[in-house]
Write a protein that holds these residues in place. Structure first.
Motif, PDB file in Angstrom:
ATOM      1  N   ASP A   1       0.790  -1.239   0.000  1.00 24.43           N
ATOM      2  CA  ASP A   1       0.000   0.000   0.000  1.00 24.43           C
ATOM      3  C   ASP A   1       0.827   1.297   0.000  1.00 24.43           C
ATOM      4  O   ASP A   1       0.575   2.179  -0.822  1.00 24.43           O
ATOM      5  CB  ASP A   1      -0.990   0.005   1.169  1.00 24.43           C
ATOM      6  CG  ASP A   1      -2.007  -1.121   1.037  1.00 24.43           C
ATOM      7  OD1 ASP A   1      -1.646  -2.183   0.483  1.00 24.43           O
ATOM      8  OD2 ASP A   1      -3.149  -0.952   1.468  1.00 24.43           O
ATOM      9  N   PRO A   2       1.827   1.452   0.895  1.00 30.44           N
ATOM     10  CA  PRO A   2       2.559   2.732   0.888  1.00 30.44           C
ATOM     11  C   PRO A   2       3.307   2.958  -0.419  1.00 30.44           C
ATOM     12  O   PRO A   2       3.538   4.104  -0.811  1.00 30.44           O
ATOM     13  CB  PRO A   2       3.532   2.599   2.067  1.00 30.44           C
ATOM     14  CG  PRO A   2       3.604   1.145   2.372  1.00 30.44           C
ATOM     15  CD  PRO A   2       2.271   0.573   1.998  1.00 30.44           C
ATOM     16  N   CYS A   3       3.653   1.868  -1.113  1.00 35.76           N
ATOM     17  CA  CYS A   3       4.405   2.013  -2.368  1.00 35.76           C
ATOM     18  C   CYS A   3       3.501   2.422  -3.527  1.00 35.76           C
ATOM     19  O   CYS A   3       3.965   2.746  -4.611  1.00 35.76           O
ATOM     20  CB  CYS A   3       5.129   0.716  -2.705  1.00 35.76           C
ATOM     21  SG  CYS A   3       6.236   0.208  -1.394  1.00 35.76           S
ATOM     22  N   GLN A   4       2.167   2.379  -3.314  1.00 34.02           N
ATOM     23  CA  GLN A   4       1.247   2.800  -4.376  1.00 34.02           C
ATOM     24  C   GLN A   4       0.957   4.297  -4.313  1.00 34.02           C
ATOM     25  O   GLN A   4       0.292   4.841  -5.188  1.00 34.02           O
ATOM     26  CB  GLN A   4      -0.086   2.056  -4.234  1.00 34.02           C
ATOM     27  CG  GLN A   4       0.003   0.572  -4.526  1.00 34.02           C
ATOM     28  CD  GLN A   4      -1.328  -0.117  -4.272  1.00 34.02           C
ATOM     29  OE1 GLN A   4      -2.382   0.469  -4.439  1.00 34.02           O
ATOM     30  NE2 GLN A   4      -1.273  -1.367  -3.855  1.00 34.02           N
ATOM     31  N   LEU A   5       1.403   4.941  -3.231  1.00 34.71           N
ATOM     32  CA  LEU A   5       0.927   6.304  -2.982  1.00 34.71           C
ATOM     33  C   LEU A   5       1.515   7.353  -3.911  1.00 34.71           C
ATOM     34  O   LEU A   5       1.021   8.474  -3.972  1.00 34.71           O
ATOM     35  CB  LEU A   5       1.213   6.694  -1.527  1.00 34.71           C
ATOM     36  CG  LEU A   5       0.241   6.071  -0.517  1.00 34.71           C
ATOM     37  CD1 LEU A   5       0.798   6.190   0.886  1.00 34.71           C
ATOM     38  CD2 LEU A   5      -1.132   6.724  -0.600  1.00 34.71           C
ATOM     39  N   GLY A   6       2.570   7.002  -4.651  1.00 34.59           N
ATOM     40  CA  GLY A   6       3.191   8.021  -5.502  1.00 34.59           C
ATOM     41  C   GLY A   6       3.650   9.174  -4.617  1.00 34.59           C
ATOM     42  O   GLY A   6       4.111   8.965  -3.497  1.00 34.59           O
ATOM     43  N   HIS A   7       3.452  10.411  -5.095  1.00 33.56           N
ATOM     44  CA  HIS A   7       3.954  11.521  -4.286  1.00 33.56           C
ATOM     45  C   HIS A   7       2.831  12.411  -3.756  1.00 33.56           C
ATOM     46  O   HIS A   7       3.060  13.532  -3.354  1.00 33.56           O
ATOM     47  CB  HIS A   7       4.955  12.340  -5.104  1.00 33.56           C
ATOM     48  CG  HIS A   7       4.304  12.994  -6.269  1.00 33.56           C
ATOM     49  ND1 HIS A   7       4.280  12.435  -7.512  1.00 33.56           N
ATOM     50  CD2 HIS A   7       3.593  14.135  -6.349  1.00 33.56           C
ATOM     51  CE1 HIS A   7       3.594  13.211  -8.322  1.00 33.56           C
ATOM     52  NE2 HIS A   7       3.158  14.246  -7.642  1.00 33.56           N
ATOM     53  N   CYS A   8       1.575  11.890  -3.742  1.00 34.06           N
ATOM     54  CA  CYS A   8       0.471  12.791  -3.367  1.00 34.06           C
ATOM     55  C   CYS A   8       0.565  13.249  -1.906  1.00 34.06           C
ATOM     56  O   CYS A   8       0.338  14.425  -1.610  1.00 34.06           O
ATOM     57  CB  CYS A   8      -0.880  12.169  -3.697  1.00 34.06           C
ATOM     58  SG  CYS A   8      -1.176  10.547  -3.020  1.00 34.06           S
ATOM     59  N   PHE A   9       0.916  12.338  -0.984  1.00 31.81           N
ATOM     60  CA  PHE A   9       1.044  12.766   0.417  1.00 31.81           C
ATOM     61  C   PHE A   9       2.182  13.781   0.558  1.00 31.81           C
ATOM     62  O   PHE A   9       2.103  14.724   1.342  1.00 31.81           O
ATOM     63  CB  PHE A   9       1.320  11.563   1.330  1.00 31.81           C
ATOM     64  CG  PHE A   9       0.099  10.723   1.652  1.00 31.81           C
ATOM     65  CD1 PHE A   9      -1.145  11.004   1.099  1.00 31.81           C
ATOM     66  CD2 PHE A   9       0.198   9.651   2.535  1.00 31.81           C
ATOM     67  CE1 PHE A   9      -2.260  10.229   1.401  1.00 31.81           C
ATOM     68  CE2 PHE A   9      -0.915   8.867   2.854  1.00 31.81           C
ATOM     69  CZ  PHE A   9      -2.141   9.157   2.280  1.00 31.81           C
ATOM     70  N   GLN A  10       3.246  13.566  -0.220  1.00 31.98           N
ATOM     71  CA  GLN A  10       4.379  14.499  -0.164  1.00 31.98           C
ATOM     72  C   GLN A  10       3.955  15.876  -0.664  1.00 31.98           C
ATOM     73  O   GLN A  10       4.378  16.901  -0.124  1.00 31.98           O
ATOM     74  CB  GLN A  10       5.559  13.970  -0.996  1.00 31.98           C
ATOM     75  CG  GLN A  10       6.234  12.737  -0.423  1.00 31.98           C
ATOM     76  CD  GLN A  10       6.999  13.009   0.874  1.00 31.98           C
ATOM     77  OE1 GLN A  10       6.966  14.114   1.422  1.00 31.98           O
ATOM     78  NE2 GLN A  10       7.675  11.992   1.386  1.00 31.98           N
TER      79      GLN A  10
END
Ligand code: ZN
Length: 665
Positions: free
Chosen positions: A363-372
């Motif tokens: 899951d965390p590896c799917q997040l791309g950079h949106c949280f960043q």
């Protein structure tokens, strides 16, 4: 208010036994959460926690290790488990394949076989009112423990104390604690509570002058009692948590026709002390077949955001996906709504073999950079709603007759959806505000049949100062469901009548009456007008009347562009932020993985593996808004000084100078 950036921390079958390899995996995963910019993680797995009674030490060891690793990055770990559900071993060997596949204990994390008996804590279980057997829930192949049972409650509170002591979690989602079935509960404790509170003996299960009969005030009080019992149990859970410890409850699809009488409405959890509002977007977001972003759950999402604003509690939106492209849209949709994000895959429900499902990134590896992007540009996301159009949610109507039929929820949901599509950017309100203090320019009230005296007075106060649009029947009943002495219509000298409801009983076995009763339409629909007041007495659940649209647009200027949705916010400096998101997407599935799925699993039709999403509509002409800056947070995060440099994108935020707000009347 805190806005969470959360993703799921899955417990997989291969995480037990907890050996060095798993520890290394967990360390790597914690670092992945940090790299993605998450501030929180939440356990998904071992969901039917009671079924792991004999493996609890091992489960807690996993959770404690994850919490410790994450803490090094200042990431907080929540636990998430079902408070009341347990696998039904009675049905374990079933010819119905889907029942076995939806067995949470198996799909989320296997426990050693053979250590369970069929009568596992039978004395705690909810019992059918008609045959006295444990309630069976086919959707999960499960049974449910009763939260009126003092032995169960004591055992659960002890479990929560132990969980806190042994794991170092920083938040809890105590899931599923409501009545899953209308046939429940006929256990001795519930029967006793019934007699005590309602002052009558427990009716026979075939007594339809009581069961399902909304015309019987005692039945309506029985439903109130169920809601209150859910609240009381939540308060007990809250009582064993440290002050301000985040407590989140069941997603609460409260707009479904049967939810209210089962106690499933987030307001019941908040009343018990829940301090974090959860809203789940079931299935795919956007819809994998139509590509539409707004689902049937959208009006409920706005309702949860209303609770969030009114109680000053953070809201977190859970969306499911399997790729970065999907994760970014789920995050963007949450930001568009003004909500925190919980991103999750749901790989175990896809019907893939263990070998195939590890091809989907964690899951965390799917997040791309949106949280960043959210971390990097916080001033674009810290804001308050600047909507000018309010839609009133009448809780009394939902509880007193909106439950067993689709009438009230249907009308409310339709009005919300149309108002959004028409560009009014509506907010939901659960109480009628003081017109002098409120920023809203118009109040819309769909089918609010049951209103309290205070709500009626507030409506009168509102329309003396500001425009009021009533759609469908309004104010014929009081908040307990009894006919009013003086109705809203009579107060205005109008003859609008409310024919009898005819809501006689229905058998417990089939609690959901989908049939629509249309009380206001049995008389000729009428248009009633006064200064600042328009009342269209016909129910609005399939077509939004032109007269309503014209009335609204006298007072607010809609923001409309084909294929786009808009919401307005105001930032800390008083500048408007206009969020625009594509309303429909071209959906590309992961064909290779789709081919490997077992077509017989229950989620095969409802959940697809989306690989890529592209907005259907081209970006609208943004120059009309004269923004001072534009943020495009997806793919490559960038702040633009001019509209000309913006190419294809699915989500943007316009910032308007404080003095250059769109001209409104
Ligand atoms: Zn019970």
């Amino acid at each position: 208010m805190k806005s969470y950036r959360m993703a799921s921390w899955w417990l997989r079958p291969w995480h037990l036994p907890f050996n060095k390899k798993v520890r290394d995996d967990f360390r790597r995963r914690a670092s992945d959460f940090a790299q993605a910019g998450a501030d929180s993680a939440i356990i998904f797995g071992a969901h039917f926690r009671w079924d792991f009674e004999h493996e609890m030490d091992q489960i807690h060891e996993l959770i404690a290790f994850a919490a410790e690793e994450l803490a090094q990055y200042k990431i907080v770990l929540f636990d998430h488990h079902s408070t009341v559900l347990t696998c039904s071993c009675r049905r374990e060997i079933s010819s119905d394949r889907s029942a076995n596949f939806s067995n949470h204990r198996q799909v989320l994390l296997s426990r050693p076989a053979g250590s369970r008996t069929t009568d596992f804590h039978d004395d705690w279980k909810m019992l059918n009112i008609d045959d006295g057997k444990p309630v069976f829930l086919p959707q999960y192949s499960a049974e449910e423990f009763c939260f009126s049972n003092p032995d169960f409650v004591a055992a659960y509170l002890n479990y929560v104390r132990r969980l806190l002591r042994e794991t170092g979690i920083g938040g809890l989602m105590s899931d599923d604690a409501f009545y899953y079935s209308h046939r429940a509960c006929g256990c001795p404790y519930c029967r006793e509570l019934f007699c005590q509170e309602l002052g009558m003996s427990f009716p026979a299960s075939d007594d339809l002058s009581f069961w399902g009969n909304y015309e019987n005030p005692k039945y309506r009080r029985y439903l109130d009692l169920r809601r209150h019992t859910v609240t009381k149990f939540t308060a007990k859970v809250k009582s064993v948590l440290p002050t301000d410890f985040p407590l989140m409850n069941c997603c609460a699809y409260c707009m479904l026709p049967y939810s209210s009488g089962r106690g499933l409405n987030y307001r019941n959890f908040i009343a018990g002390g829940s301090n974090l509002i959860m809203q789940e977007m079931s299935g795919n977001t956007p819809d994998a077949t139509t590509g539409e972003l707004l689902s049937f759950g959208y009006p409920q999402q706005l309702y949860h955001l209303a609770l969030s604003r009114e109680h000053r509690l953070p809201c977190i939106g859970l969306g499911y996906g399997y790729s970065s492209s999907n994760a970014e849209i789920i995050w963007a949709f949450n930001k568009f709504l003004g909500s925190g994000t919980w991103y999750s895959s749901l790989v175990q429900r896809l019907g893939l073999s263990d070998r195939d499902l590890i091809r989907i990134p964690d899951d965390p590896c799917q997040l791309g950079h949106c949280f960043q992007a959210e971390k990097q540009f916080p001033e674009w996301f810290v804001s308050e709603s600047a909507s000018e159009c309010a839609v009133f949610y009448s809780n009394a109507t939902m509880e007193q007759y909106g439950d067993s039929v689709t009438d009230y929820a249907d009308d409310f949901c339709f009005v919300i959806k149309r108002c959004t599509e028409l560009g009014y950017s509506p907010d939901v309100l659960t109480s009628i505000p003081d017109p002098e203090q409120s920023r809203y320019k118009i109040l819309i009230v769909p089918s609010a049949v049951a209103l309290s005296d205070y709500e009626l007075e507030s409506l009168e106060r509102w329309h003396c100062r500001k425009p009021l649009l009533l759609l469908g029947p309004c104010g014929f009943l009081d908040e307990t469901g009894e006919p009013r002495q003086t109705t809203f219509a009579q107060r205005h000298g109008w003859q609008a009548a409310f024919p009898p409801l005819n809501r006689t009983g229905h058998p417990l076995i089939s609690p959901i009456i989908i049939q629509k009763l249309t009380p206001a339409e049995s008389e000729a629909p009428r248009v009633l007008k006064e200064f600042h007041l328009l009342w269209l007495t016909a129910r609005v659940s399939s077509e939004f009347p032109n007269a309503a649209q014209e009335f609204i647009e006298q007072f607010i200027v809609p923001i409309r562009a084909d294929g786009w949705l808009f919401r307005k916010y105001i930032d800390a400096q008083g500048r408007w932020l206009i969020h625009g998101i594509a309303s429909q997407f071209q959906v590309e599935l992961d064909r290779e993985l789709e081919k490997l799925r077992d077509r017989h699993t229950p989620m095969f039709k409802h959940l697809k593996i989306i690989r890529e999403l592209h907005p259907m509509a081209a970006i609208p002409d943004l120059r009309q808004f004269t923004p001072e800056a534009i943020l495009t947070p997806l793919e490559k995060v960038q702040v633009h000084a001019s509209c000309d440099s913006i190419k294809d994108c699915a989500y943007f935020i316009l910032r308007l100078a404080a003095t250059s707000h769109i001209n409104t009347h």
